[in-house]
Enzyme design. Structure first.
Site, mmCIF file in Angstrom:
data_model
loop_
_atom_site.group_PDB
_atom_site.id
_atom_site.type_symbol
_atom_site.label_atom_id
_atom_site.label_comp_id
_atom_site.label_asym_id
_atom_site.label_seq_id
_atom_site.Cartn_x
_atom_site.Cartn_y
_atom_site.Cartn_z
ATOM 1 N N ASP A 146 -5.192 -10.205 6.665
ATOM 2 C CA ASP A 146 -5.026 -10.789 5.365
ATOM 3 C C ASP A 146 -4.726 -12.919 5.061
ATOM 4 O OD1 ASP A 146 -6.294 -8.441 4.153
ATOM 5 O OD2 ASP A 146 -4.419 -8.168 2.658
ATOM 6 N N ILE A 197 -4.020 1.970 -0.374
ATOM 7 C CA ILE A 197 -3.896 2.721 -2.093
ATOM 8 C C ILE A 197 -4.774 4.131 -2.345
ATOM 9 C CG2 ILE A 197 -4.583 2.558 -4.569
ATOM 10 C CD1 ILE A 197 -5.282 -0.365 -3.579
ATOM 11 N N THR A 198 -5.724 4.466 -1.643
ATOM 12 C CA THR A 198 -6.327 6.257 -1.473
ATOM 13 C C THR A 198 -5.275 7.807 -1.062
ATOM 14 O OG1 THR A 198 -7.307 5.883 0.290
ATOM 15 C CG2 THR A 198 -8.335 5.809 -1.653
ATOM 16 N N HIS A 236 -10.649 -9.574 -2.046
ATOM 17 C CA HIS A 236 -11.122 -8.343 -1.819
ATOM 18 C C HIS A 236 -10.847 -8.400 -3.589
ATOM 19 C CE1 HIS A 236 -9.530 -7.577 2.564
ATOM 20 N NE2 HIS A 236 -11.127 -8.715 2.527
HETATM 21 C C1 FAD Z 1 -0.365 -7.343 1.314
HETATM 22 C C2 FAD Z 1 -0.998 -5.622 1.131
HETATM 23 C C3 FAD Z 1 -2.430 -5.935 1.119
HETATM 24 C C4 FAD Z 1 -3.010 -4.683 0.926
HETATM 25 N N1 FAD Z 1 -4.176 -4.487 0.773
HETATM 26 C C5 FAD Z 1 -4.591 -3.296 0.368
HETATM 27 C C6 FAD Z 1 -5.608 -2.938 -0.039
HETATM 28 O O1 FAD Z 1 -6.745 -4.221 0.949
HETATM 29 N N2 FAD Z 1 -6.668 -1.787 -0.143
HETATM 30 C C7 FAD Z 1 -5.637 -1.066 0.185
HETATM 31 O O2 FAD Z 1 -6.282 0.268 -0.275
HETATM 32 N N3 FAD Z 1 -4.402 -1.254 0.087
HETATM 33 C C8 FAD Z 1 -3.451 -2.487 0.288
HETATM 34 N N4 FAD Z 1 -2.744 -2.044 0.973
HETATM 35 C C9 FAD Z 1 -1.501 -1.281 0.326
HETATM 36 C C10 FAD Z 1 -1.099 -0.698 -0.843
HETATM 37 O O3 FAD Z 1 -0.598 -2.043 -1.383
HETATM 38 C C11 FAD Z 1 -0.441 0.503 -1.265
HETATM 39 O O4 FAD Z 1 -0.575 1.283 -0.452
HETATM 40 C C12 FAD Z 1 0.623 0.358 -2.464
HETATM 41 O O5 FAD Z 1 0.512 -0.686 -2.854
HETATM 42 C C13 FAD Z 1 1.820 1.185 -2.308
HETATM 43 O O6 FAD Z 1 1.980 1.554 -3.668
HETATM 44 P P1 FAD Z 1 3.309 1.781 -4.039
HETATM 45 O O7 FAD Z 1 3.410 1.713 -5.751
HETATM 46 O O8 FAD Z 1 4.405 2.283 -3.540
HETATM 47 O O9 FAD Z 1 4.198 0.345 -4.097
HETATM 48 P P2 FAD Z 1 3.664 -1.371 -4.696
HETATM 49 O O10 FAD Z 1 2.822 -1.513 -4.965
HETATM 50 O O11 FAD Z 1 4.437 -2.095 -4.024
HETATM 51 O O12 FAD Z 1 4.784 -0.647 -5.980
HETATM 52 C C14 FAD Z 1 5.620 -1.022 -6.306
HETATM 53 C C15 FAD Z 1 6.119 -1.212 -7.915
HETATM 54 O O13 FAD Z 1 7.966 -1.019 -8.136
HETATM 55 C C16 FAD Z 1 8.705 -2.122 -8.729
HETATM 56 N N5 FAD Z 1 9.776 -2.627 -8.189
HETATM 57 C C17 FAD Z 1 10.912 -2.481 -7.598
HETATM 58 N N6 FAD Z 1 11.211 -2.693 -7.079
HETATM 59 C C18 FAD Z 1 11.616 -2.144 -8.864
HETATM 60 C C19 FAD Z 1 12.871 -1.940 -9.937
HETATM 61 N N7 FAD Z 1 14.392 -1.446 -9.209
HETATM 62 N N8 FAD Z 1 12.701 -1.651 -11.284
HETATM 63 C C20 FAD Z 1 11.724 -1.609 -11.927
HETATM 64 N N9 FAD Z 1 10.251 -1.140 -10.842
HETATM 65 C C21 FAD Z 1 10.738 -1.895 -9.766
HETATM 66 C C22 FAD Z 1 7.246 -3.375 -8.120
HETATM 67 O O14 FAD Z 1 7.633 -4.839 -9.224
HETATM 68 C C23 FAD Z 1 5.853 -2.794 -8.127
HETATM 69 O O15 FAD Z 1 5.543 -2.785 -9.531
HETATM 70 C C24 FAD Z 1 -2.217 -3.850 0.729
HETATM 71 C C25 FAD Z 1 -0.407 -3.563 0.982
HETATM 72 C C26 FAD Z 1 0.070 -5.553 1.546
HETATM 73 C C27 FAD Z 1 1.751 -5.569 1.356
HETATM 74 N N1 NAP Z 2 -7.467 -4.774 3.624
HETATM 75 C C1 NAP Z 2 -6.760 -3.094 3.620
HETATM 76 O O1 NAP Z 2 -6.607 -2.666 3.297
HETATM 77 C C2 NAP Z 2 -5.177 -3.383 3.725
HETATM 78 C C3 NAP Z 2 -4.681 -4.487 3.479
HETATM 79 C C4 NAP Z 2 -3.538 -4.755 3.968
HETATM 80 C C5 NAP Z 2 -2.146 -4.136 4.361
HETATM 81 N N2 NAP Z 2 -2.729 -2.800 4.346
HETATM 82 C C6 NAP Z 2 -2.192 -1.514 4.831
HETATM 83 O O2 NAP Z 2 -1.050 -1.855 3.757
HETATM 84 C C7 NAP Z 2 0.410 -1.515 5.386
HETATM 85 C C8 NAP Z 2 1.073 -2.049 5.336
HETATM 86 O O3 NAP Z 2 0.528 -3.388 7.206
HETATM 87 P P1 NAP Z 2 0.886 -4.118 7.509
HETATM 88 O O4 NAP Z 2 -0.460 -4.661 8.314
HETATM 89 O O5 NAP Z 2 2.564 -4.644 6.825
HETATM 90 O O6 NAP Z 2 1.788 -2.798 8.000
HETATM 91 P P2 NAP Z 2 1.507 -1.957 9.762
HETATM 92 O O7 NAP Z 2 0.099 -1.682 9.535
HETATM 93 O O8 NAP Z 2 2.252 -0.377 9.756
HETATM 94 O O9 NAP Z 2 1.405 -3.270 10.973
HETATM 95 C C9 NAP Z 2 2.340 -3.417 11.489
HETATM 96 C C10 NAP Z 2 2.715 -4.076 13.170
HETATM 97 O O10 NAP Z 2 3.241 -4.778 13.364
HETATM 98 C C11 NAP Z 2 3.818 -4.422 14.609
HETATM 99 N N3 NAP Z 2 5.237 -4.817 14.278
HETATM 100 C C12 NAP Z 2 5.888 -3.636 13.982
HETATM 101 N N4 NAP Z 2 7.575 -4.101 14.246
HETATM 102 C C13 NAP Z 2 7.894 -4.917 15.520
HETATM 103 C C14 NAP Z 2 8.554 -5.569 16.431
HETATM 104 N N5 NAP Z 2 9.550 -5.779 16.119
HETATM 105 N N6 NAP Z 2 7.917 -6.562 17.086
HETATM 106 C C15 NAP Z 2 6.931 -6.760 17.409
HETATM 107 N N7 NAP Z 2 5.748 -6.278 16.468
HETATM 108 C C16 NAP Z 2 5.693 -4.998 15.309
HETATM 109 C C17 NAP Z 2 3.309 -3.351 14.594
HETATM 110 O O11 NAP Z 2 3.076 -2.557 16.222
HETATM 111 P P3 NAP Z 2 3.106 -1.232 16.655
HETATM 112 O O12 NAP Z 2 2.005 -0.739 16.591
HETATM 113 O O13 NAP Z 2 3.507 -1.749 18.374
HETATM 114 O O14 NAP Z 2 4.527 -1.179 15.785
HETATM 115 C C18 NAP Z 2 1.908 -3.022 14.264
HETATM 116 O O15 NAP Z 2 0.876 -4.169 14.604
HETATM 117 C C19 NAP Z 2 -0.764 -0.799 6.400
HETATM 118 O O16 NAP Z 2 -1.251 0.754 5.658
HETATM 119 C C20 NAP Z 2 -2.308 -1.680 5.703
HETATM 120 O O17 NAP Z 2 -3.364 -0.841 6.521
HETATM 121 C C21 NAP Z 2 -4.158 -2.277 3.959
#
Ligand code: FAD
Ligand code: NAP
Length: 492
Positions: free
Chosen positions: A192, A408-409, A88
């Protein structure tokens, strides 16, 4: 009641300047120090989207503000680098905006500093006019079921960190010699992970996935991936774009049981439009007659399936007890309506054989410092619109503010809101206005503790190195995953 600044001072434990007694507080010159600060020194903890969007908004709306962004990793961007899937790349374009912010002469990136360990939050509060905690959600939610510790069970968080080059997960090397993998949870992270497991490796070769992960995926024997949800199709947490990608994954076919979708057509009439469209796509895929897609499906060598109404109960060990060989699922039914719909066990169970269990049931924030309030039940810092409850001068944004959901938004919107609250407090004179040393004081502390921060220009050197290493293989970059090597390249 004590004025807000009083409590703030108390929190700081600031030893050198005493606040006035409450009786003379009204006409004390002391409070003039709390008038709007002209050159505020602000510190942000975490360089993910929340940290960068908070900094961007502060710098844009206060032309004299200076923002230092502290980050524990040697590299910036949080989950944009270590979470967003390698296939992505368009999502990672936000890095260009973050880079502009970091290059501002009123902003500085301070990598390689673990807040809560190398420097405490009260120390940061003493050095800055305001501190914003934007440190995300670094842990995974545990399943809390027997067998969770067996080899062959892995959190999606670690798996994602591994293929994305997160240093702490670089040694993970998951065993993909099995035929079937089970992913628990039906969110976008689950999709993913399923996609990365099933995408033909030649499609991943042109992404920024690490070479080590690619090597393991090339040898993968995984043919079937089950994505298991404790509730039903109407409650899936993934979104339509990600489902569409699964449906069109080359060389794979979906396995959906039409029985799971009985009666859904009528129920989706009232649901909001995005969910309705998602349901229609699921229904269409589950009930598709052999047709145009049939030839493609017949050629498919791999499959993915959604299993509904199944809650993880126990990881089943292999006969020698040394690794996972399956998962016992409690069959569930739904109780309640709307958002409150809950999965309740029926008493029946089902065993699903598999060699790999990936738990993708969400991320979790951890407390950063004993001085910062933390709601361990909700996994967030208690706050009102980003103002940390009962700690004036301390703010939060992103996943640590509202929990580990949202794209992210969403994170951008809530970070802008936090920044607005901070600027309002600044304007209202609620933050201290005497000079604050900012990074100068923290640098001295870090240096006395043997910690050497890295700068944004250091990151730009690492960035150039990664891009150059990727070029030969036609990849956008080959990520550096070893912090020692990174420091060596920087001459530290
Ligand atoms: C696997 C995955 C895939 C995703 N894909 C998408 C996607 O395709 N599109 C989309 O829109 N959203 C996606 N998201 C959601 C998006 O990533 C989150 O909305 C966003 O990153 C949250 O931002 P944040 O800054 O709160 O946290 P983070 O991005 O986790 O940033 C937190 C930062 O704080 C730092 N940090 C932690 N502890 C400390 C400390 N003690 N001291 C100093 N620094 C520290 C970390 O290293 C990190 O750099 C995805 C999420 C996940 C988990
Ligand atoms: N491409 C993208 O835009 C992208 C990619 C990756 C992540 N993200 C975003 O990042 C955020 C985190 O994503 P995520 O997939 O980690 O979380 P999530 O969207 O909250 O999904 C968690 C899943 O785990 C299940 N679950 C939670 N607790 C459970 C339990 N004890 N036993 C069984 N199932 C359980 C939930 O089911 P229930 O609904 O029943 O609780 C849900 O199906 C989301 O907002 C997601 O949209 C976005």
């Amino acid at each position: 009641m004590a004025p807000r600044c009083w409590r703030w001072w108390h929190w700081l434990g600031w030893p050198r300047i005493r606040p006035p007694s409450a009786s003379n507080s009204t006409n004390s010159g002391f409070y003039r120090h709390f008038s709007a600060q002209k050159n505020p020194q602000i510190c942000v903890v975490g360089s993910g989207p929340a940290g960068f969007y908070t900094a961007q908004h502060l710098l844009k709306h206060h032309t004299q503000a200076h923002v230092d962004i502290y980050e524990k990793q040697l590299v910036p961007f949080g989950l944009v680098r270590f979470g967003v899937a390698p296939d992505h790349p368009e999502v990672k374009n936000v890095i260009n905006t973050f880079t502009q912010t970091a290059r501002s002469d009123r902003c500085a990136f301070r990598g390689n500093v673990v807040v809560g360990k190398d420097v405490t939050v009260p120390e940061l509060q003493g050095a800055y006019h305001a501190v914003v905690l934007s440190y995300g959600a670094e842990d995974h939610q545990r399943l809390e079921i027997p067998g969770e510790e067996l080899p062959g069970v892995c959190s999606a968080r670690a798996f994602v960190g591994w293929y994305n080059g997160l240093p702490e997960n670089r040694e993970l090397a998951p065993d993909l010699s099995c035929d079937t993998a089970v992913i628990l949870g039906q969110g976008n992270v689950a999709l993913d992970v399923a996609r990365i497991l099933l995408t033909p490796h030649e499609h991943l070769e042109k992404t920024d996935i690490t070479e080590a992960a690619l090597g393991v995926l090339r040898q993968s024997q995984v043919k079937t991936v089950w994505i298991v949800g404790r509730r039903g199709p109407l409650q899936v947490a993934f979104t339509i774009k990600e489902l569409r990608e699964m449906i069109h994954l080359p060389g794979t076919r979906p396995i959906l049981d039409p029985a799971d979708f009985l009666g859904l057509q009528d129920r989706i009439k009232e649901v909001p439009r995005p969910r309705k469209r998602l349901m229609e796509l699921l229904l269409q895929t589950a009930t598709e007659k052999p047709g145009a897609g049939a030839a493609r499906q017949a050629l498919a060598t791999r499959a993915w399936g959604l299993r509904f109404f199944r809650s993880p109960q126990q990881v089943l060990p292999s006969p020698d007890g040394r690794r996972a060989a399956g998962i016992r699922l409690a069959v569930t039914r739904l109780e309640g309506v709307g958002e409150a719909t809950q999965a309740v066990p029926t008493g029946d169970t089902e065993d699903l054989p598999c060699g790999l269990v990936l738990s993708s049931v969400g991320y979790k924030s951890r407390p950063i410092d004993p001085s910062v309030p933390f709601d361990s039940k909700l996994g967030i810092i208690p706050n009102v619109e980003g103002r940390v409850v009962d700690v004036p001068g301390l703010y939060c944004s992103g996943w640590v503010k509202r929990g580990p959901t949202g794209v992210i938004t969403t994170t951008m919107t809530d970070s802008f809101l936090t920044s607005q609250m901070l600027l309002q407090d600044l304007k209202a004179g609620l933050l201290p206005s005497g000079p604050r040393p900012g990074f100068a004081a923290i640098q001295a502390l870090l240096s006395s503790r043997g910690v050497r921060p890295v700068s944004f220009s250091d990151w730009e050197k690492l960035d150039a190195e990664e891009v150059s290493r990727g070029q030969g293989a036609g990849k956008p970059r080959e990520k550096l995953v070893d912090p020692h090597e990174m420091l060596r390249l920087l001459g530290h």
